[in-house]
Design a protein around this motif. Structure first.
Motif, short mmCIF file in Angstrom:
data_model
loop_
_atom_site.label_atom_id
_atom_site.label_comp_id
_atom_site.label_asym_id
_atom_site.label_seq_id
_atom_site.Cartn_x
_atom_site.Cartn_y
_atom_site.Cartn_z
N GLU A 156 -24.63 31.61 -5.00
CA GLU A 156 -24.28 30.02 -4.62
C GLU A 156 -25.39 29.40 -3.26
OE1 GLU A 156 -20.17 27.37 -4.61
OE2 GLU A 156 -20.60 29.32 -5.37
N ALA B 20 -28.75 27.82 -3.57
CA ALA B 20 -28.49 26.49 -4.51
C ALA B 20 -28.35 25.74 -3.89
CB ALA B 20 -27.63 26.64 -5.96
N SER C 53 -23.02 23.43 -11.98
CA SER C 53 -23.71 22.64 -11.46
C SER C 53 -23.19 21.71 -11.61
CB SER C 53 -24.65 23.20 -13.12
OG SER C 53 -25.28 24.67 -12.94
N MET D 144 -31.31 30.24 -9.52
CA MET D 144 -30.11 30.30 -8.26
C MET D 144 -28.92 29.38 -9.72
SD MET D 144 -31.64 28.66 -5.49
CE MET D 144 -33.13 29.60 -4.37
N LEU D 145 -29.06 28.37 -10.18
CA LEU D 145 -28.21 27.68 -10.46
C LEU D 145 -27.06 29.33 -11.48
CD1 LEU D 145 -29.30 24.73 -11.88
CD2 LEU D 145 -27.59 25.16 -9.91
N PHE E 213 -34.82 27.55 -8.38
CA PHE E 213 -33.91 26.85 -8.85
C PHE E 213 -32.73 26.88 -9.82
CE2 PHE E 213 -31.09 22.82 -9.28
CZ PHE E 213 -30.80 23.29 -8.34
#
Length: 258
Positions: free
Chosen positions: A30, A33, A76, A23-24, A20
């Motif tokens: 995106e 995520a 985010s 991914m962020l 994660f």
């Protein structure tokens, strides 16, 4: 809750903490995520919060690609909003994120509120806007601020002392001023020393070196693709067999690979 979803959570948990943050930070895109938050936002938000706080701190400290990092923070925050909304799907009439005790635990729900409160002081207007939206959607109000003032002040003081790097230190100082102005915290007696270090992710225990570099954002995607270590191969095989069993994850796997 749904037992298959719970079983799936147990299978997937080791990968969440590992994948994660990357991914962020925009390494794996995106959509992956988003799929992760869509699936696990209300099942184990506690596992997502360290990545949300870390990627926010890291993206504030990185001076080399400021525009890209501003986008990382904004996205985010949008995903933090989605997480808050997932938790709020469980609320009873009249509850807000703080009191929605059907989902997760109070400490985790507080972390969502605290990060949103602090990020409303982001240097970028777009990030501020999304963070304010997270705060409002979660029931954030002057009354809520008073209710959680102690917890807010504790986290903010820690970040203000530089525990998560220079970028977040500055934003935390502004967040503290906001609390003090509202009469919800005392003006601290001494000033803190400005730190110069950037935030670095603690690499998850199971990480090998290649994956650690990816999580730290030190790899371009093409290098990451070539990082074909044995452990990564096994990891991919495990994930593939896992996704094979849960077809709805197929699209997410495609995202992770691309």
């Amino acid at each position: 809750g749904n037992p298959t979803r719970k079983a799936m959570k147990m299978d997937f948990v080791p990968y969440i903490e590992r994948l994660f943050p990357a991914m962020l930070m925009g390494i794996n895109g995106e959509k992956a995520a988003q799929a992760l938050v869509g699936r696990f936002g209300d099942l184990c938000p506690d596992l997502l919060m360290a990545a949300f706080e870390g990627s926010y701190a890291k993206a504030l400290g990185s001076t080399k690609d400021w525009k890209k990092m501003q986008v990382v923070r904004e996205k985010s925050m949008q995903l933090l909003l989605k997480t808050a909304e997932k938790i709020l799907e469980h609320k009873k009439f009249g509850q807000d994120l703080l009191t929605c005790d059907e989902c997760s635990n109070k400490a985790t729900r507080l972390r969502v509120l605290i990060l949103a409160f602090v990020a409303r002081n982001d240097p970028d207007a777009a990030v501020k806007r999304v963070a304010s939206n997270v705060w409002k959607t979660s029931g954030g109000s002057p009354k809520m601020q008073k209710t959680i003032a102690q917890e807010l002040a504790q986290s903010i003081m820690k970040w203000r002392a530089g525990s998560m790097g220079a970028g977040l230190q500055k934003v935390a100082k502004d967040a503290l001023s906001e609390l003090v102005k509202a009469g919800d915290a005392e003006e601290p007696s001494e000033d803190v020393e400005a730190v110069s270090s950037e935030f670095c992710f603690d690499t998850a225990k199971s990480l090998n070196e290649e994956a650690a570099k990816i999580a730290a954002g030190e790899f371009s995607v093409s290098q990451a693709d070539e990082a074909d270590t044995k452990e990564d191969c096994q990891m991919v095989k495990k994930v593939e067999s896992f996704w094979g069993k849960h077809a709805s994850f197929g699209t997410l796997l495609g995202e992770l690979k691309s």
